[in-house]
Motif scaffolding. Structure first.
Motif, short mmCIF file in Angstrom:
data_model
loop_
_atom_site.label_atom_id
_atom_site.label_comp_id
_atom_site.label_asym_id
_atom_site.label_seq_id
_atom_site.Cartn_x
_atom_site.Cartn_y
_atom_site.Cartn_z
N THR A 13 26.03 22.83 14.83
CA THR A 13 26.86 23.93 15.31
C THR A 13 28.23 23.38 15.72
O THR A 13 28.37 22.19 16.01
CB THR A 13 26.23 24.62 16.54
OG1 THR A 13 26.23 23.69 17.64
CG2 THR A 13 24.81 25.09 16.24
N PRO A 14 29.23 24.24 15.82
CA PRO A 14 30.54 23.78 16.29
C PRO A 14 30.46 23.14 17.68
O PRO A 14 31.15 22.15 17.94
CB PRO A 14 31.38 25.06 16.32
CG PRO A 14 30.75 25.94 15.28
CD PRO A 14 29.27 25.64 15.36
N GLU A 15 29.59 23.65 18.52
CA GLU A 15 29.44 23.08 19.87
C GLU A 15 28.87 21.67 19.79
O GLU A 15 29.30 20.77 20.52
CB GLU A 15 28.54 23.97 20.73
CG GLU A 15 29.11 25.35 21.02
CD GLU A 15 28.99 26.35 19.86
OE1 GLU A 15 29.74 27.33 19.86
OE2 GLU A 15 28.16 26.14 18.95
N SER A 44 35.01 30.77 6.62
CA SER A 44 35.45 30.81 8.02
C SER A 44 34.69 29.78 8.86
O SER A 44 35.29 29.07 9.68
CB SER A 44 35.24 32.21 8.58
OG SER A 44 35.51 32.24 9.94
N LYS A 45 33.38 29.69 8.65
CA LYS A 45 32.58 28.70 9.39
C LYS A 45 33.02 27.28 9.04
O LYS A 45 33.11 26.41 9.91
CB LYS A 45 31.09 28.88 9.09
CG LYS A 45 30.48 30.08 9.76
CD LYS A 45 29.00 30.18 9.45
CE LYS A 45 28.36 31.34 10.17
NZ LYS A 45 26.91 31.41 9.90
N GLN A 90 36.27 26.58 10.78
CA GLN A 90 36.05 26.41 12.21
C GLN A 90 35.68 24.96 12.50
O GLN A 90 36.19 24.35 13.44
CB GLN A 90 34.96 27.36 12.71
CG GLN A 90 34.72 27.28 14.20
CD GLN A 90 33.60 28.20 14.66
OE1 GLN A 90 32.79 28.69 13.87
NE2 GLN A 90 33.56 28.45 15.96
N MET A 91 34.79 24.39 11.67
CA MET A 91 34.40 22.99 11.85
C MET A 91 35.58 22.06 11.59
O MET A 91 35.80 21.11 12.34
CB MET A 91 33.25 22.62 10.90
CG MET A 91 31.95 23.28 11.27
SD MET A 91 31.29 22.60 12.79
CE MET A 91 29.62 22.36 12.30
N ASP A 137 38.72 22.71 11.98
CA ASP A 137 39.65 22.84 13.11
C ASP A 137 39.15 22.09 14.33
O ASP A 137 39.92 21.41 15.01
CB ASP A 137 39.88 24.32 13.45
CG ASP A 137 40.69 25.05 12.39
OD1 ASP A 137 41.35 24.37 11.56
OD2 ASP A 137 40.65 26.29 12.37
N ILE A 138 37.85 22.20 14.63
CA ILE A 138 37.29 21.48 15.78
C ILE A 138 37.46 19.98 15.60
O ILE A 138 37.82 19.26 16.53
CB ILE A 138 35.79 21.83 15.96
CG1 ILE A 138 35.65 23.24 16.52
CG2 ILE A 138 35.09 20.83 16.88
CD1 ILE A 138 34.24 23.78 16.51
N CYS A 142 42.75 26.33 1.54
CA CYS A 142 42.32 26.01 2.92
C CYS A 142 42.93 24.71 3.43
O CYS A 142 42.65 24.30 4.56
CB CYS A 142 40.80 25.93 2.98
SG CYS A 142 40.00 27.53 2.88
#
Length: 148
Positions: A20-22, A53-54, A57-58, A60-61, A89
């Motif tokens: 997960t991103p977290e 998008s997912k 998100q990764m 970017d994190i 992207c």
């Protein structure tokens, strides 16, 4: 996971699973300062806005540079769609996998033609040490010769 672990084992690189991103953020915070990170994301469907998008998100994190890993042997138009979406992207590089198993490699060229630099390719069934730099000579030789 087993393939990635085998690939990095000779270099004593720790492999961390973060689904997960977290989990990714926690793993980044737990690493020694300045330690480089290679994040192998799962395959995605470029036609799915949610999947893209997912993935972003990764990216970017991580603050990562996005690179496409694409298997040889795919349809050229499908590969071009994938290459174009990754280029949109922000990807600038591409690695071609399974070059030792595919008769046709036009798909990787079609994908790279969308604005990606074709950097490395797997030209061996042995994952450890199996990547080669795809310079013009290597690529031309592979275009003219089927894998053996």
């Amino acid at each position: 996971m087993a393939k990635l672990s085998a690939l990095v084992q000779p270099f004593n690189i720790e492999v961390v699973v973060a689904r997960t991103p977290e989990n990714v953020a926690a793993a980044l915070n737990a690493r020694p300062e300045g330690q480089p990170v290679l994040c192998d994301l799962p395959g995605i469907c470029v036609y799915s806005a949610l999947s893209m998008s997912k993935m972003m998100q990764m990216v970017d994190i991580l603050g990562a540079d996005l690179s496409l890993v694409l298997p040889a042997g795919l349809d050229a138009e499908e590969s071009a769609d994938i290459g174009e979406m990754f280029a949109e992207c922000g990807a600038t590089t591409m690695v071609a996998s399974k070059m030792d198993q595919a008769g046709r490699v036009g798909g990787i060229i079609a994908a790279a033609a969308c604005g990606l630099s074709l950097t490395y390719g797997s030209c061996s069934s042995n994952i450890v040490g199996g990547l080669v730099s795809l310079n013009p000579t290597v690529l031309a030789r592979r275009l003219l010769t089927l894998p053996t």
